[in-house]
Scaffold this motif. Structure first.
Motif, PDB file in Angstrom:
ATOM      1  N   ASP A  59     -10.407  -1.971  -5.023  1.00 18.05           N
ATOM      2  CA  ASP A  59     -11.176  -2.208  -3.870  1.00 18.05           C
ATOM      3  C   ASP A  59     -10.369  -2.042  -2.621  1.00 18.05           C
ATOM      4  O   ASP A  59     -10.769  -1.721  -1.572  1.00 18.05           O
ATOM      5  N   GLU A  60      -9.163  -2.364  -2.595  1.00 17.56           N
ATOM      6  CA  GLU A  60      -8.443  -2.714  -1.467  1.00 17.56           C
ATOM      7  C   GLU A  60      -7.279  -1.343  -1.531  1.00 17.56           C
ATOM      8  O   GLU A  60      -6.442  -1.273  -0.478  1.00 17.56           O
ATOM      9  N   GLU A  61      -7.197  -0.576  -2.371  1.00 17.06           N
ATOM     10  CA  GLU A  61      -6.118   0.495  -2.711  1.00 17.06           C
ATOM     11  C   GLU A  61      -4.787   0.019  -2.290  1.00 17.06           C
ATOM     12  O   GLU A  61      -3.907   0.595  -1.653  1.00 17.06           O
ATOM     13  N   SER A  62      -4.663  -1.160  -2.899  1.00 17.08           N
ATOM     14  CA  SER A  62      -3.221  -1.842  -2.672  1.00 17.08           C
ATOM     15  C   SER A  62      -2.803  -2.088  -3.870  1.00 17.08           C
ATOM     16  O   SER A  62      -3.477  -2.202  -5.027  1.00 17.08           O
ATOM     17  N   THR A  88       0.881  -1.271  -0.166  1.00 13.68           N
ATOM     18  CA  THR A  88       0.039  -0.105  -0.025  1.00 13.68           C
ATOM     19  C   THR A  88       0.881   1.378  -0.031  1.00 13.68           C
ATOM     20  O   THR A  88       2.128   1.279   0.250  1.00 13.68           O
TER      21      THR A  88
END
Length: 752
Positions: free
Chosen positions: A372-375, A339
């Motif tokens: 969706d996970e900002e990763s 991230t």
């Protein structure tokens, strides 16, 4: 490596749709509707092989093929692919009167004359800078280089002799003048029987942001003007990869575990698959002619092709220093998604530098964003492996420590991160901290993912070996050995379970820890019981009661349950119920829901085999409920599987299928890929439904996975139910069936 000319040429797998499309395109081109086809795909995906296969299509039979390639050199000759193409035109040119697009003459030819065979000059001899008469410079598309109109006229004349296919390989390495010429030809060939096919690698179209790749803008323009047909070759599916491996090894079917291993390593890239398999063969790591050849292959022995490493490292050349720093940090992040916050905390970079680096790595197809996970994760795990392999040991340790401290600061209270934190400390050689988090992670996952928990405890034992051998470390080591043995029992790794139990027994004797010594004895008894060595197992359990200096409810509950199991298997049902009852008393003293649930399942087994099926189902339900409430979901799956077996006996096949699928789904949700018993019962289900092919498919899958394991009961039962399927199908082999049952030690089932 085995020389390539000795290798077997396999069928072209997984490209039927692409070949069908090419066949349709060839038909249209033959009718005078010329076109440009651009084939995109990563290195090794089979782009050039696709053209080889295209040549064997019926639609290609009347085409003349000229090929050229581009080379990875900074100062390569301009028009190199076209020079190679026109070096091959001599055979087609015979008796064709067409003015050469190049103002090159032999000494005997006259200026402006038509080309004759004796005037042919090899195009590779053309200098990079060509001198043209002054009057011909007007209207040239690239000043001082080539008259594109004359080039197109030249190609049109070639196509008069028959449909023409020009193939240019590795267009991503083409020089800018060649790309401009290609753009020009794409506009001119639409009314001629000319097909131009080019291949390129999208991942190689990234250069530094201030140096755009020369192919990027032309691709946009060609796409905007709809002047080419795009085709993208994807990686092979798992099934297609298995088919390719089978062809290389010349076996009818490959073991599923081996297929999984190769697919995970290669991601379905055909070239990588071939290189890996031939490497394993050449180094004698596998030999399909011997039994169980696929067992115990160390994934570390599967090396990546040097070609692949070179490609990835060359692409890294264009990255900024910040992007390389982010990529290196990401390469140590196995099991942890990257991230923005983690990178920022670990590296001395500004917010803008981190964001720009991530954007650059995504554009260059090193990383992919998970919105969706900002990763972020690697576009291909092979990239991560190559980048990591290039780090020296000191840098690896440094980056693992960086990652460990960042994750600890942010996620020390989040159980899902304990394993990652522990692994980073372990690889960073901070063994005390690694010990702390790996033990917590193992405890967290022991019920839902025992294999993962076992992996953590294996690292814990190594950590302890690297720490000063204080009394507290020895005591802790003893507890870990017992828990490791427990986990090995849970996943049916009985040799390892026995190995760790014996180590625990020896250490407990040295430390005079009688209670732990008896726990080790119970585990030894469990291994012997699972192997079917019932008399030895009963002796081990009896030792527990004879040598226990004080009652330990947990140990006694386990010992009585093991003894009850043996008497159940021997058909001594009253004695089995008596021992299960004693075990239940001790389990309830500690309110051990997991043991209570397991006992209910065992009691259900007794009633099942006594023929009291409704009571058996009741105990199975109660047992599953206790186990699920305690979080022991994998053991609860055994209850659902057993219920499915009872419904099979009752002839209620739909209910049986519901229970068995519940068991399978719950097992897979918990990360277990080898739920033997529900699969084995599915063989019987399909046999009873006369679905013989499906019964055979599941039997083959289960039998393959059980090879090399010591679960004789599972092996024998699967063979028994497959025998039922064969008998119902009319292929009666009673003698073979009896031998199968006997060979696998399933005397209980033989009595039925």
């Amino acid at each position: 490596m085995i020389p390539s000319h000795e290798r077997k040429r396999t069928n072209y797998i997984g490209r039927k749709a692409e070949l069908s499309l090419l066949s349709d395109i060839l038909d249209n081109v033959r009718d005078g509707k010329g076109n440009l086809v651009l084939i995109a795909g990563e290195a090794g995906i089979g782009k050039t092989r696709l053209i080889e296969e295209m040549k064997h299509l019926d639609a290609f039979s009347t085409f003349n093929l000229l090929t050229g390639r581009c080379l990875y050199f900074k100062d390569t000759d301009i028009y190199l692919p076209f020079k190679e193409i026109f070096n091959q035109y001599k055979g087609i040119m015979k008796n064709i009167e067409v003015e050469s697009p190049f103002f090159i003459r032999s000494e005997n030819s006259r200026e402006g004359s038509l080309i004759r065979e004796e005037d042919f000059v090899p195009m590779s001899l053309i200098p990079a800078e060509v001198e043209y008469p002054e009057e011909t410079r007007e209207g040239m598309n690239v000043e001082g280089l080539m008259d594109f109109d004359k080039m197109s006229e030249f190609i049109f004349k070639l196509s008069d002799r028959g449909p023409l296919c020009l193939f240019i390989d590795d267009l991503h390495w083409a020089d800018p003048p060649s790309i401009k010429l290609l753009q020009y030809l794409a506009q001119k060939i639409t009314d001629h029987p000319i097909l131009i096919v080019c291949t390129y690698r999208p991942e190689d179209l990234f250069w530094a942001e201030d140096t755009p790749h020369p192919l990027t803008d032309p691709l946009k323009r060609l796409s905007r003007d709809k002047l080419f047909i795009p085709m993208e070759l994807k990686r092979l599916s798992r099934e297609e990869t298995d088919e390719l491996i089978s062809e290389i090894l010349e076996v009818e079917r490959i073991p599923r575990s081996f297929g999984r291993l190769i697919y995970k390593r290669t991601n379905g890239n055909p070239f990588f698959v071939e290189e890996v398999i031939y490497s394993l063969l050449e180094r004698n790591i596998i030999d399909p002619s011997v039994p169980d050849w696929h067992k115990n292959i160390d994934p570390q022995t599967i090396s990546l092709p040097t070609t692949l490493k070179d490609i990835i490292l060359r692409r890294m050349h264009w990255l900024s220093s910040s992007s390389i720093a982010v990529l290196r940090l990401s390469s140590v992040s196995s099991g942890t998604l990257i991230t923005f916050e983690i990178i920022k905390d670990a590296l001395n970079l500004s917010d803008e530098e981190v964001l720009e680096a991530l954007e650059e790595l995504v554009r260059a197809k090193f990383l992919r964003e998970i919105p969706d996970e900002e990763s972020y994760d690697f576009e291909n795990p092979v990239i991560q492996e190559v980048v990591y392999s290039e780090l020296n040991h000191s840098r690896r340790r440094f980056l693992h420590n960086k990652m460990a401290h960042v994750l600890e600061e942010r996620f020390s209270k989040n159980p899902s991160y304990w394993g990652s934190i522990g692994i980073h400390f372990y690889k960073g050689k901070e063994f005390e901290k690694a010990l702390k988090y790996l033990i917590k992670a193992s405890s967290h996952f022991s019920r839902v993912a025992p294999q993962k928990a076992l992996d953590y405890l294996t690292m814990v034992l190594i950590c302890m070996e690297n720490l000063p051998q204080s009394d507290s470390i020895k005591e802790q080591n003893l507890e870990v050995l017992i828990e490791t043995s427990n986990l090995c029992l849970k996943i049916s790794e009985w040799d390892r379970a026995l190995q760790f139990a014996e180590k625990a027994l020896n250490l407990a004797t040295v430390l005079r820890r009688n209670r732990v010594k008896m726990k080790a004895k119970v585990n030894i008894g469990e291994v012997l019981r699972c192997r079917g060595e019932y008399d030895k197992a009963l002796g081990a359990y009896q030792d527990v009661f004879s040598n226990m200096q004080e009652e330990d409810p947990e140990t006694f509950a386990q010992a009585y349950m093991g003894m009850g199991y043996i008497h159940w298997r021997r058909g001594e049902f009253p004695r089995a119920l008596e021992l299960f009852s004693r075990s239940l008393q001790y389990a309830k003293l500690q309110n051990n829901l997991s043991t209570i649930g397991a006992l209910y399942l065992n009691i259900g087994n007794v009633f099942n085999h006594r023929g009291d099926l409704d009571k058996a189902i009741d105990y199975y339900r109660r047992g599953s409920k206790h186990l699920e409430s305690h979080g022991n979901l994998l053991e609860a799956c055994r209850g659902y599987s057993n219920m499915g077996g009872v419904y099979l006996q009752k002839g209620e096949l739909d209910k049986a299928e519901e229970m068995l699928r519940t068991a399978l789904n719950k097992s897979k949700e918990q990360g277990r890929s080898d739920p033997w018993w529900p699969q084995i019962l599915m063989i019987k289900l399909h046999a009873l439904r006369d679905e013989f092919r499906e019964a055979e498919r599941i039997f083959d899958m289960v039998n393959e996975e059980l090879k090399g394991r010591e679960d004789r009961m599972a092996q024998g039962t699967s063979l028994l139910y497959f025998g039922l399927s064969r008998m119902r199908e009319g292929r009666r082999e009673p003698d073979n069936r009896k031998k199968v049952i006997s060979d696998n030690g399933c005397r209980f089932f033989a009595c039925q």
